[in-house]
Scaffold this active site. Structure first.
Site, PDB file in Angstrom:
ATOM      1  N   LYS A   1       0.955  -1.414  -0.068  1.00 11.41           N
ATOM      2  CA  LYS A   1       0.095  -0.190  -0.054  1.00 11.41           C
ATOM      3  C   LYS A   1       0.817   1.208   0.051  1.00 11.41           C
ATOM      4  CE  LYS A   1      -3.586  -2.423   2.316  1.00 11.41           C
ATOM      5  NZ  LYS A   1      -4.530  -2.386   3.601  1.00 11.41           N
TER       6      LYS A   1
ATOM      7  N   LYS B   1      -4.579 -14.744  -2.360  1.00 16.62           N
ATOM      8  CA  LYS B   1      -5.533 -13.996  -1.743  1.00 16.62           C
ATOM      9  C   LYS B   1      -7.083 -14.411  -2.022  1.00 16.62           C
ATOM     10  CE  LYS B   1      -4.256  -9.601  -1.492  1.00 16.62           C
ATOM     11  NZ  LYS B   1      -4.193  -9.316  -0.191  1.00 16.62           N
TER      12      LYS B   1
END
Length: 295
Positions: free
Chosen positions: A134, A166
């Site tokens: 991020k 994920k």
């Protein structure tokens, strides 16, 4: 990781292209015969310094013959008023480089300072603190470097340097089991497989597949403790999601191996710094004096 001039050259050039545009319409008219000047970059707050190489490269791309003296190193803790770099260059160079040079130092020092704070909070546990992906696109390399300077570790750099399964991967494959089966069959044998798990059932399925790393995604403390009991040392464990200064200590004290924190890079409070030609300006001296008095 470490940075070198080759790695940062294009980033600095892009920042200067953005800053200069069609030319400096203020300083460009004022410099006259462009005399050589001296100045300094200094801190106006306490923090962990980072980004000096990028500031240095910013100056040298404009004026290769400029003299830059580093008085601190990346990773040093600095106090208000402390000089970081002394610079001797032409007046026009100072006008051009002031903002981008300071921006590199301020933003990267902000990441390093916050990271150091988190590292100190969990030092007693021995947990490995890492970043995430991020942050600002295109600046991941320098952000992750700043995390290292702050004392933490790096997680995945990009899609090519690890296998991280994920939620959307699981949906496309149909299950954790099927995703892991395909990856074991097709991926390089040198990769470990990490699976992001939101429930205890997912943790059990990942364990049954023999994955090497299990991420506890957005689990509360009780769920993490139960998940750790299930794992029982059979895989490396990572906690992620919703980690902040208020939650990181109890999460670390569960005994999880790794904690990944997006906040290290996605919400940055810059470390206040300035560049002044000749003497430090009066307003900065007043600010520094107030900060020192309140320390």
């Amino acid at each position: 990781m470490q940075l070198n001039r080759f790695m940062i050259r294009q980033l600095v050039q892009a920042a200067l292209d953005e800053e200069i545009g069609a030319g400096d319409t203020t300083g460009g008219f004022l410099v006259g015969d462009d005399p050589v000047q001296t100045g300094q970059i200094y801190a106006k707050a306490r923090g962990v310094i980072c980004g000096l190489l990028l500031a240095d490269e910013t100056i040298r791309q404009i004026e290769p013959a400029a003299t830059v003296e580093h008085l601190v190193r990346d990773g040093d803790v600095v106090e208000p008023g402390q000089v970081l770099m002394k610079v001797t260059a032409r007046a026009s160079t100072f006008f051009i480089v002031e903002r981008p040079a300071l921006d590199w130092i301020q933003q990267m020092s902000g990441v390093a300072t916050r990271t150091r704070r988190y590292v100190e909070l969990v030092r007693h546990t021995g947990v490995r603190l890492t970043d995430t992906r991020k942050g600002w696109p295109g600046l991941r390399r320098v952000m992750k470097y700043a995390v290292r300077v702050g004392g933490a570790h790096n997680h995945i750099f990009n899609l090519g340097n690890c296998i991280l399964v994920k939620d959307n991967h699981i949906k496309i494959a149909g299950s954790i089991t099927e995703a892991v089966r395909i990856l074991r069959e097709r991926a390089q044998h040198t990769f470990r497989i990490e699976v992001e798990c939101e429930t205890l059932d997912m943790v059990q399925e990942a364990l049954d597949c023999g994955v090497e790393v299990i991420m506890f995604d957005n689990m509360d403390l009780d769920e993490i403790r139960e998940a750790l009991k299930l794992v029982n040392g059979r895989a490396m464990t990572e906690a992620s999601g919703g980690i902040n200064e208020n939650t990181i200590v109890p999460v670390a004290e569960t005994g999880v191996d790794i904690i990944s924190v997006g906040e290290l890079t996605h919400t940055i409070r810059a470390l206040d710094c300035s560049l002044d030609v000749k003497d430090i300006k009066p307003s900065a001296r007043r600010t520094i004096g107030r900060l020192r008095a309140g320390a």
